[in-house]
Design a protein around this motif. Structure first.
Motif, short mmCIF file in Angstrom:
data_model
loop_
_atom_site.label_atom_id
_atom_site.label_comp_id
_atom_site.label_asym_id
_atom_site.label_seq_id
_atom_site.Cartn_x
_atom_site.Cartn_y
_atom_site.Cartn_z
N LEU A 184 0.82 -1.21 0.00
CA LEU A 184 0.00 0.00 0.00
C LEU A 184 0.85 1.26 0.00
CD1 LEU A 184 -2.91 -0.87 2.48
CD2 LEU A 184 -2.95 -0.87 -0.02
N TYR A 185 2.01 1.22 0.69
CA TYR A 185 2.80 2.45 0.76
C TYR A 185 3.33 2.86 -0.61
CZ TYR A 185 7.02 -0.53 0.86
OH TYR A 185 8.00 -1.43 0.57
N LYS A 186 3.58 1.88 -1.49
CA LYS A 186 4.03 2.23 -2.84
C LYS A 186 2.90 2.89 -3.63
CE LYS A 186 7.80 -1.08 -3.50
NZ LYS A 186 8.35 -2.14 -4.39
N LEU A 187 1.69 2.39 -3.45
CA LEU A 187 0.53 3.01 -4.11
C LEU A 187 0.31 4.42 -3.58
CD1 LEU A 187 -1.95 -0.03 -4.10
CD2 LEU A 187 -0.56 0.79 -6.01
N ALA A 188 0.45 4.57 -2.25
CA ALA A 188 0.23 5.89 -1.64
C ALA A 188 1.26 6.90 -2.15
CB ALA A 188 0.31 5.77 -0.12
N ARG A 189 2.51 6.48 -2.27
CA ARG A 189 3.56 7.40 -2.74
C ARG A 189 3.37 7.76 -4.20
NH1 ARG A 189 8.33 3.99 0.32
NH2 ARG A 189 7.89 4.78 2.43
N ALA A 190 2.63 6.90 -4.93
CA ALA A 190 2.32 7.19 -6.32
C ALA A 190 1.04 8.00 -6.44
CB ALA A 190 2.20 5.89 -7.11
N GLY A 191 0.47 8.40 -5.31
CA GLY A 191 -0.75 9.21 -5.32
C GLY A 191 -2.02 8.42 -5.52
N LYS A 192 -1.95 7.11 -5.34
CA LYS A 192 -3.13 6.26 -5.54
C LYS A 192 -3.72 5.87 -4.19
CE LYS A 192 -1.14 4.25 -9.75
NZ LYS A 192 -0.70 2.99 -10.41
N THR A 193 -5.02 5.70 -4.16
CA THR A 193 -5.71 5.22 -2.97
C THR A 193 -6.62 4.06 -3.35
OG1 THR A 193 -7.52 6.81 -3.25
CG2 THR A 193 -5.68 7.47 -1.83
N VAL A 194 -6.74 3.11 -2.45
CA VAL A 194 -7.63 1.96 -2.66
C VAL A 194 -8.44 1.76 -1.39
CG1 VAL A 194 -6.08 0.82 -4.28
CG2 VAL A 194 -5.90 0.31 -1.84
N ALA A 195 -9.57 1.09 -1.54
CA ALA A 195 -10.40 0.79 -0.38
C ALA A 195 -9.73 -0.30 0.44
CB ALA A 195 -11.79 0.35 -0.83
N VAL A 196 -9.46 -0.02 1.70
CA VAL A 196 -8.82 -0.99 2.59
C VAL A 196 -9.85 -1.47 3.61
CG1 VAL A 196 -6.93 -1.39 4.19
CG2 VAL A 196 -6.65 0.24 2.31
N LYS A 197 -10.02 -2.76 3.68
CA LYS A 197 -11.01 -3.32 4.59
C LYS A 197 -10.54 -3.24 6.04
CE LYS A 197 -12.89 -6.68 1.27
NZ LYS A 197 -13.14 -8.12 1.01
N PRO A 198 -11.46 -2.96 6.95
CA PRO A 198 -11.10 -2.99 8.38
C PRO A 198 -10.67 -4.40 8.78
CG PRO A 198 -13.23 -1.93 8.03
CD PRO A 198 -12.87 -2.58 6.74
N ARG A 199 -9.81 -4.48 9.77
CA ARG A 199 -9.41 -5.78 10.29
C ARG A 199 -9.47 -5.75 11.81
NH1 ARG A 199 -3.35 -6.03 8.07
NH2 ARG A 199 -3.77 -8.24 8.42
N GLN A 200 -9.70 -6.90 12.39
CA GLN A 200 -9.80 -6.99 13.84
C GLN A 200 -8.45 -7.40 14.43
OE1 GLN A 200 -13.20 -9.57 14.73
NE2 GLN A 200 -14.38 -7.74 15.24
N VAL A 201 -8.06 -6.69 15.47
CA VAL A 201 -6.85 -6.99 16.21
C VAL A 201 -7.19 -6.91 17.70
CG1 VAL A 201 -5.29 -6.14 14.41
CG2 VAL A 201 -6.09 -4.58 16.20
N THR A 202 -6.31 -7.43 18.52
CA THR A 202 -6.54 -7.39 19.96
C THR A 202 -5.44 -6.58 20.64
OG1 THR A 202 -7.66 -9.53 19.98
CG2 THR A 202 -6.80 -8.74 22.07
#
Length: 325
Positions: free
Chosen positions: A136-154
């Motif tokens: 994702l960081y490579k996409l972000a640095r290229a100015g792109k955004t994508v829908a990222v699903k929430p995830r559960q953590v503890t």
């Protein structure tokens, strides 16, 4: 004639204290070069901004790195209130500022319970999480955004260490896949002032703790002492062979990555059968499909660990991941 791989056949785990401003891969390559190792890999990258505990697996220890990736982690972080960045940390570009001088420690403490226990978080676009094979960081640095699903953590534990000068210091113990920057970002939103990670330090990963860490400066000091300030031509690497024995003493055995698993001891003929890919009829009380550590019942401590096996129905054992013989 095929080219022989370069480097030493050395197995073990180094608990590195990664410095800030350096990528995890750069730190890995530095350690690999210092040890003259043929094979190396790290277990769960830290952002360049972050410091702290980064297990480096050398040689056969790389086969068990996944168990460290899956392990719980502990961090200490400093959140700067009043400033949001595009990456949710200090390395990003400022996207919003808001007054935060009115916020009190009571305000902060009132928001923290929502970040404890089982929570849902949306990973940052600047995380290493992959989308269609791309981080994702490579996409972000290229100015792109994508829908990222929430995830559960503890979040096992979240403790407020201090609050002063609009900075919130927290100690956080959590499951794998937790994004500290997402917690900080969400805390800033809850306080209606924005926030970003100013500092992040990892103090624990699975069985490994901060007291075991060594720095790149520690390693370089050993090399300098062993080579006695050897002068080499520009661009050349000195012969650090005299340092290897001292460096190797810093390595932790490969099986320490999987000490949370149950263990079995086998005689030599059963180990040989496992290494040949056979399923052996070794009676064990563990449940089917459990993964267990396998040791040679007659070998010395240095060579006793054979690898991992999976329990099959009726207690039989099948090789899962073995050390090379």
């Amino acid at each position: 004639m095929a080219r022989q791989p370069k480097g030493r056949l050395i197995n073990g785990i180094l608990i590195l204290d990664k410095p800030t401003g350096m990528s995890s891969n750069h730190a890995l390559q530095r350690v690999k070069r210092m040890f003259g190792a043929r094979k190396a890999g790290h277990t769960g990258s830290l952002d360049p901004l972050a410091t702290g505990l980064l297990p480096i697996c050398l040689g056969e220890a790389t086969k068990f790195s996944q168990f460290l990736l899956d392990a719980d982690k502990r961090y200490q972080t400093t959140a700067q209130l009043g400033v949001r960045t595009d990456s949710s940390d200090a390395d990003g570009k400022v996207v919003e500022t808001k007054p935060c001088e009115h916020i009190t420690v009571t305000d902060v403490e009132a928001q923290l319970p929502q970040f404890r226990g089982l929570i849902s978080q949306v990973p940052s676009m600047f995380s290493a999480l992959k989308h269609q094979g791309q981080p994702l960081y490579k996409l972000a640095r290229a100015g792109k955004t994508v829908a990222v699903k929430p995830r559960q953590v503890t979040i096992h534990n979240l403790e407020l260490l201090s609050f002063k000068y609009s900075q919130v210091r927290m100690d956080i113990s959590c499951t794998k896949g937790t994004y500290i920057r997402s917690i900080v970002e969400d805390l800033g939103l809850a306080l209606d002032c924005g926030a970003h990670v100013a500092q992040l330090r990892r103090l624990q990963a699975g069985p490994f703790v901060a007291e075991q860490m060594v720095t790149l400066e520690d390693l370089q000091g050993i090399i300098d002492e062993a080579t006695q300030g050897q002068v080499v031509e520009a661009g050349q690497w000195p012969d650090i062979t005299p340092a290897f024995s001292m460096l190797d003493q810093l390595l932790i055995p490969a099986d320490t990555a999987v000490l949370s698993l149950n263990a079995v001891q086998l005689p030599a003929h059963e180990i040989e059968a496992l290494q040949q890919g056979k399923v052996i009829d070794h009676a064990t009380e563990y449940a089917p499909f459990d993964v267990v550590r396998v040791y040679n019942s007659l070998a010395s401590d240095a060579t006793a660990f054979i690898g991992l096996a999976e329990v099959q129905p009726e207690g039989r054992l099948k090789a899962k991941r073995l050390m090379s013989t």
